[in-house]
Design a protein around this motif. Structure first.
Motif, mmCIF file in Angstrom:
data_model
loop_
_atom_site.group_PDB
_atom_site.id
_atom_site.type_symbol
_atom_site.label_atom_id
_atom_site.label_comp_id
_atom_site.label_asym_id
_atom_site.label_seq_id
_atom_site.Cartn_x
_atom_site.Cartn_y
_atom_site.Cartn_z
ATOM 1 N N SER A 284 0.831 -1.153 0.038
ATOM 2 C CA SER A 284 -0.116 -0.175 0.051
ATOM 3 C C SER A 284 0.682 1.201 0.028
ATOM 4 O O SER A 284 0.511 2.273 -0.527
ATOM 5 C CB SER A 284 -0.933 0.134 1.269
ATOM 6 O OG SER A 284 -0.155 0.095 2.436
ATOM 7 N N TYR A 285 2.006 1.163 0.761
ATOM 8 C CA TYR A 285 3.042 2.178 0.612
ATOM 9 C C TYR A 285 3.471 2.437 -0.762
ATOM 10 O O TYR A 285 3.505 3.579 -1.119
ATOM 11 C CB TYR A 285 4.096 2.021 1.533
ATOM 12 C CG TYR A 285 5.088 3.160 1.744
ATOM 13 C CD1 TYR A 285 4.902 4.487 2.251
ATOM 14 C CD2 TYR A 285 6.408 2.986 1.131
ATOM 15 C CE1 TYR A 285 5.692 5.398 2.447
ATOM 16 C CE2 TYR A 285 7.384 4.035 1.229
ATOM 17 C CZ TYR A 285 7.009 5.059 1.639
ATOM 18 O OH TYR A 285 7.783 6.323 1.860
ATOM 19 N N LYS B 200 1.244 6.329 -6.695
ATOM 20 C CA LYS B 200 0.031 7.350 -7.159
ATOM 21 C C LYS B 200 0.361 8.720 -6.998
ATOM 22 O O LYS B 200 0.031 9.754 -7.744
ATOM 23 C CB LYS B 200 -1.175 7.241 -6.167
ATOM 24 C CG LYS B 200 -2.098 5.794 -6.453
ATOM 25 C CD LYS B 200 -3.118 5.672 -5.868
ATOM 26 C CE LYS B 200 -3.850 4.598 -6.098
ATOM 27 N NZ LYS B 200 -5.048 4.269 -4.956
ATOM 28 N N ASN B 201 1.279 9.292 -5.989
ATOM 29 C CA ASN B 201 1.740 10.294 -5.976
ATOM 30 C C ASN B 201 2.496 10.941 -6.865
ATOM 31 O O ASN B 201 2.698 11.983 -7.438
ATOM 32 C CB ASN B 201 2.618 10.616 -4.470
ATOM 33 C CG ASN B 201 1.754 10.702 -3.324
ATOM 34 O OD1 ASN B 201 0.245 11.024 -3.500
ATOM 35 N ND2 ASN B 201 2.279 10.123 -2.142
ATOM 36 N N ASN C 45 0.947 3.920 -2.858
ATOM 37 C CA ASN C 45 0.865 5.284 -2.525
ATOM 38 C C ASN C 45 1.802 6.444 -3.283
ATOM 39 O O ASN C 45 1.560 7.366 -4.019
ATOM 40 C CB ASN C 45 0.720 5.724 -1.243
ATOM 41 C CG ASN C 45 -0.569 5.464 -0.621
ATOM 42 O OD1 ASN C 45 -1.611 5.141 -1.496
ATOM 43 N ND2 ASN C 45 -0.992 5.140 1.000
ATOM 44 N N LYS D 68 -1.585 -4.539 -6.604
ATOM 45 C CA LYS D 68 -2.835 -4.714 -6.027
ATOM 46 C C LYS D 68 -3.148 -6.285 -5.877
ATOM 47 O O LYS D 68 -4.010 -6.752 -5.252
ATOM 48 C CB LYS D 68 -3.859 -3.883 -6.784
ATOM 49 C CG LYS D 68 -4.028 -2.467 -6.448
ATOM 50 C CD LYS D 68 -5.172 -1.666 -7.059
ATOM 51 C CE LYS D 68 -5.205 -0.178 -6.766
ATOM 52 N NZ LYS D 68 -6.220 0.377 -7.293
ATOM 53 N N HIS E 263 0.517 11.711 -10.009
ATOM 54 C CA HIS E 263 -0.160 12.834 -9.714
ATOM 55 C C HIS E 263 0.848 14.174 -9.950
ATOM 56 O O HIS E 263 0.448 15.047 -10.625
ATOM 57 C CB HIS E 263 -0.441 13.107 -8.230
ATOM 58 C CG HIS E 263 -1.333 14.232 -8.010
ATOM 59 N ND1 HIS E 263 -2.441 14.840 -8.210
ATOM 60 C CD2 HIS E 263 -0.748 15.556 -7.134
ATOM 61 C CE1 HIS E 263 -2.587 15.978 -7.921
ATOM 62 N NE2 HIS E 263 -1.832 16.520 -7.297
ATOM 63 N N ILE F 92 0.978 -0.562 -10.269
ATOM 64 C CA ILE F 92 -0.110 -0.273 -9.299
ATOM 65 C C ILE F 92 -0.853 -1.662 -9.383
ATOM 66 O O ILE F 92 -1.285 -2.443 -8.373
ATOM 67 C CB ILE F 92 -0.716 0.894 -9.522
ATOM 68 C CG1 ILE F 92 -0.049 1.889 -9.014
ATOM 69 C CG2 ILE F 92 -2.177 0.833 -8.462
ATOM 70 C CD1 ILE F 92 -0.544 3.263 -9.245
#
Length: 127
Positions: free
Chosen positions: A4-5, A11-12, A8, A125, A15, A121
């Motif tokens: 999950s880290y 995802k960052n 993230n 997952k 972004h 990702i």
């Protein structure tokens, strides 16, 4: 490192890349607008170049030392017009085009990175 880290972090990063893509798109749009305006002004300048020769000087209208000097000034001005129109503005337009291509290429690289990170990702997952 926790999945999950890692997700993230990815995802960052996506972004951040999207933000850079948007900024580059804004810069590209501004550069394209400037490019169009420069081309329009270049055409106007070229059409006004003929005004350097007006009024025409003939032996009937003006002759002598000052007429010769004035004619030389006109030749210099016409030469400068040519330099601005044909060299300086063209160089500027080429530099703008180079920057547009550079920003577009950066965006393409960012798009590829985003696709790659999204795949990572998905793998994270499902693992």
């Amino acid at each position: 490192m926790d999945q999950s880290y890692q997700i993230n972090i990815l995802k960052n990063y996506i972004h951040t890349l999207n933000g850079q893509i948007n900024e580059n798109k804004i810069h590209i749009a501004k550069l394209q607008l400037v490019q169009r305006n420069i081309i329009k002004n270049q055409e106007e300048l070229a059409s006004n170049q003929q005004l350097v020769e007006k009024p025409p000087l003939t032996n009937d209208t003006w002759e002598g030392k000052y007429a010769t000097e004035f004619s030389e000034y006109r030749r210099t001005i016409k030469s400068e017009f040519n330099d601005v129109i044909q060299v300086q503005i063209e160089t500027l337009l080429e530099n703008i085009e180079t920057k547009i291509v550079q920003l577009s290429n950066i965006n393409e690289d960012h798009y590829s990175s985003i696709v790659s990170h999204r795949k990572k990702i998905t793998v994270l997952k499902h693992s």
